[in-house]
Scaffold this motif. Structure first.
Motif, PDB file in Angstrom:
ATOM      1  N   THR A   9       0.822  -1.218   0.000  1.00  0.00           N
ATOM      2  CA  THR A   9       0.000   0.000   0.000  1.00  0.00           C
ATOM      3  C   THR A   9       0.851   1.261   0.000  1.00  0.00           C
ATOM      4  O   THR A   9       0.441   2.297  -0.527  1.00  0.00           O
ATOM      5  N   CYS A  10       2.036   1.189   0.562  1.00  0.00           N
ATOM      6  CA  CYS A  10       2.931   2.350   0.679  1.00  0.00           C
ATOM      7  C   CYS A  10       3.191   2.985  -0.690  1.00  0.00           C
ATOM      8  O   CYS A  10       3.440   2.296  -1.676  1.00  0.00           O
ATOM      9  N   ILE A  11       3.135   4.321  -0.735  1.00  0.00           N
ATOM     10  CA  ILE A  11       3.407   5.042  -1.978  1.00  0.00           C
ATOM     11  C   ILE A  11       4.705   5.844  -1.903  1.00  0.00           C
ATOM     12  O   ILE A  11       5.007   6.634  -2.785  1.00  0.00           O
ATOM     13  N   GLY A  12       5.465   5.667  -0.837  1.00  0.00           N
ATOM     14  CA  GLY A  12       6.794   6.261  -0.748  1.00  0.00           C
ATOM     15  C   GLY A  12       6.839   7.755  -0.466  1.00  0.00           C
ATOM     16  O   GLY A  12       7.746   8.428  -0.947  1.00  0.00           O
ATOM     17  N   MET A  13       5.910   8.260   0.307  1.00  0.00           N
ATOM     18  CA  MET A  13       5.956   9.673   0.697  1.00  0.00           C
ATOM     19  C   MET A  13       6.963   9.890   1.834  1.00  0.00           C
ATOM     20  O   MET A  13       7.394  11.000   2.072  1.00  0.00           O
ATOM     21  N   PHE A  14       7.306   8.835   2.551  1.00  0.00           N
ATOM     22  CA  PHE A  14       8.308   8.827   3.621  1.00  0.00           C
ATOM     23  C   PHE A  14       7.974   9.736   4.796  1.00  0.00           C
ATOM     24  O   PHE A  14       8.856  10.129   5.556  1.00  0.00           O
ATOM     25  N   GLN A  15       6.715  10.075   4.977  1.00  0.00           N
ATOM     26  CA  GLN A  15       6.329  10.882   6.133  1.00  0.00           C
ATOM     27  C   GLN A  15       6.527  10.089   7.424  1.00  0.00           C
ATOM     28  O   GLN A  15       6.884  10.650   8.452  1.00  0.00           O
ATOM     29  N   CYS A  16       6.344   8.788   7.367  1.00  0.00           N
ATOM     30  CA  CYS A  16       6.539   7.937   8.537  1.00  0.00           C
ATOM     31  C   CYS A  16       8.003   7.950   8.988  1.00  0.00           C
ATOM     32  O   CYS A  16       8.293   7.904  10.182  1.00  0.00           O
ATOM     33  N   VAL A  17       8.908   8.032   8.021  1.00  0.00           N
ATOM     34  CA  VAL A  17      10.344   8.046   8.323  1.00  0.00           C
ATOM     35  C   VAL A  17      10.697   9.272   9.162  1.00  0.00           C
ATOM     36  O   VAL A  17      11.524   9.197  10.074  1.00  0.00           O
ATOM     37  N   ALA A  18      10.051  10.380   8.871  1.00  0.00           N
ATOM     38  CA  ALA A  18      10.302  11.614   9.620  1.00  0.00           C
ATOM     39  C   ALA A  18       9.731  11.543  11.034  1.00  0.00           C
ATOM     40  O   ALA A  18      10.201  12.242  11.930  1.00  0.00           O
ATOM     41  N   GLU A  19       8.748  10.682  11.244  1.00  0.00           N
ATOM     42  CA  GLU A  19       8.065  10.614  12.543  1.00  0.00           C
ATOM     43  C   GLU A  19       8.610   9.550  13.491  1.00  0.00           C
ATOM     44  O   GLU A  19       8.569   9.714  14.694  1.00  0.00           O
ATOM     45  N   TRP A  20       9.105   8.428  12.935  1.00  0.00           N
ATOM     46  CA  TRP A  20       9.559   7.328  13.800  1.00  0.00           C
ATOM     47  C   TRP A  20      10.752   6.659  13.137  1.00  0.00           C
ATOM     48  O   TRP A  20      10.689   6.240  11.982  1.00  0.00           O
ATOM     49  N   GLU A  27      15.121   3.878  -1.093  1.00  0.00           N
ATOM     50  CA  GLU A  27      15.041   4.719  -2.280  1.00  0.00           C
ATOM     51  C   GLU A  27      14.921   3.894  -3.560  1.00  0.00           C
ATOM     52  O   GLU A  27      14.235   4.299  -4.500  1.00  0.00           O
ATOM     53  N   ASP A  28      15.569   2.730  -3.592  1.00  0.00           N
ATOM     54  CA  ASP A  28      15.522   1.895  -4.786  1.00  0.00           C
ATOM     55  C   ASP A  28      14.102   1.403  -5.069  1.00  0.00           C
ATOM     56  O   ASP A  28      13.661   1.366  -6.216  1.00  0.00           O
ATOM     57  N   ALA A  29      13.391   1.029  -4.017  1.00  0.00           N
ATOM     58  CA  ALA A  29      12.022   0.533  -4.172  1.00  0.00           C
ATOM     59  C   ALA A  29      11.003   1.668  -4.156  1.00  0.00           C
ATOM     60  O   ALA A  29       9.865   1.484  -4.568  1.00  0.00           O
ATOM     61  N   GLY A  30      11.411   2.830  -3.621  1.00  0.00           N
ATOM     62  CA  GLY A  30      10.484   3.949  -3.514  1.00  0.00           C
ATOM     63  C   GLY A  30       9.434   3.741  -2.448  1.00  0.00           C
ATOM     64  O   GLY A  30       8.315   4.234  -2.540  1.00  0.00           O
ATOM     65  N   LYS A  31       9.823   3.000  -1.406  1.00  0.00           N
ATOM     66  CA  LYS A  31       8.901   2.696  -0.311  1.00  0.00           C
ATOM     67  C   LYS A  31       9.660   2.721   1.005  1.00  0.00           C
ATOM     68  O   LYS A  31      10.874   2.636   1.039  1.00  0.00           O
ATOM     69  N   ALA A  32       8.902   2.831   2.084  1.00  0.00           N
ATOM     70  CA  ALA A  32       9.496   2.746   3.414  1.00  0.00           C
ATOM     71  C   ALA A  32       9.641   1.279   3.806  1.00  0.00           C
ATOM     72  O   ALA A  32       8.970   0.402   3.260  1.00  0.00           O
ATOM     73  N   VAL A  33      10.519   1.034   4.762  1.00  0.00           N
ATOM     74  CA  VAL A  33      10.746  -0.300   5.302  1.00  0.00           C
ATOM     75  C   VAL A  33      10.615  -0.207   6.815  1.00  0.00           C
ATOM     76  O   VAL A  33      11.140   0.725   7.432  1.00  0.00           O
ATOM     77  N   LEU A  34       9.923  -1.150   7.421  1.00  0.00           N
ATOM     78  CA  LEU A  34       9.781  -1.200   8.874  1.00  0.00           C
ATOM     79  C   LEU A  34      10.879  -2.096   9.435  1.00  0.00           C
ATOM     80  O   LEU A  34      10.870  -3.317   9.248  1.00  0.00           O
ATOM     81  N   ALA A  35      11.844  -1.470  10.095  1.00  0.00           N
ATOM     82  CA  ALA A  35      13.003  -2.196  10.635  1.00  0.00           C
ATOM     83  C   ALA A  35      12.577  -3.169  11.734  1.00  0.00           C
ATOM     84  O   ALA A  35      11.598  -2.933  12.448  1.00  0.00           O
ATOM     85  N   ASP A  36      13.316  -4.244  11.855  1.00  0.00           N
ATOM     86  CA  ASP A  36      13.104  -5.254  12.898  1.00  0.00           C
ATOM     87  C   ASP A  36      11.696  -5.828  12.898  1.00  0.00           C
ATOM     88  O   ASP A  36      11.149  -6.168  13.947  1.00  0.00           O
ATOM     89  N   SER A  37      11.104  -5.914  11.712  1.00  0.00           N
ATOM     90  CA  SER A  37       9.747  -6.446  11.618  1.00  0.00           C
ATOM     91  C   SER A  37       9.779  -7.852  11.032  1.00  0.00           C
ATOM     92  O   SER A  37      10.790  -8.319  10.517  1.00  0.00           O
ATOM     93  N   GLU A  38       8.635  -8.487  11.108  1.00  0.00           N
ATOM     94  CA  GLU A  38       8.485  -9.850  10.621  1.00  0.00           C
ATOM     95  C   GLU A  38       7.337  -9.861   9.616  1.00  0.00           C
ATOM     96  O   GLU A  38       6.265  -9.305   9.883  1.00  0.00           O
TER      97      GLU A  38
END
Length: 80
Positions: A9-20, A27-38
């Motif tokens: 669903t992510c469209i790569g606005m990266f607003q979440c990255v600025a918040e948490w 950048e290669d995928a144009g999406k955010a990644v949730l670290a330490d997730s399963e």
């Protein structure tokens, strides 16, 4: 508290990255990644939210323009 992130669903606005800092730019995928997730389902990633990061997680979920981030507390959906 638990966070569920829908990578598809992510469209790569990266607003979440600025918040948490649990969210990182891919950048290669144009999406955010949730670290330490399963990955629990196809392109759905889950992790626990540390007590000291609950406010940041809430801001990240609220900032997502496409509601790709869902927060749960004791099984109850909080955001969105």
């Amino acid at each position: 508290m638990r966070v569920e992130y829908d990578y598809d669903t992510c469209i790569g606005m990266f607003q979440c990255v600025a918040e948490w800092d649990a969210f990182e730019r891919d950048e290669d995928a144009g999406k955010a990644v949730l670290a330490d997730s399963e990955e629990t389902d196809s392109d759905v990633f889950v992790r626990e939210v540390p007590d000291d990061a609950e406010l940041d997680a809430k801001f990240a979920a609220r900032s997502c323009p496409v509601d790709a981030i869902t927060l749960y507390d004791d099984g109850e959906q909080l955001i969105p």
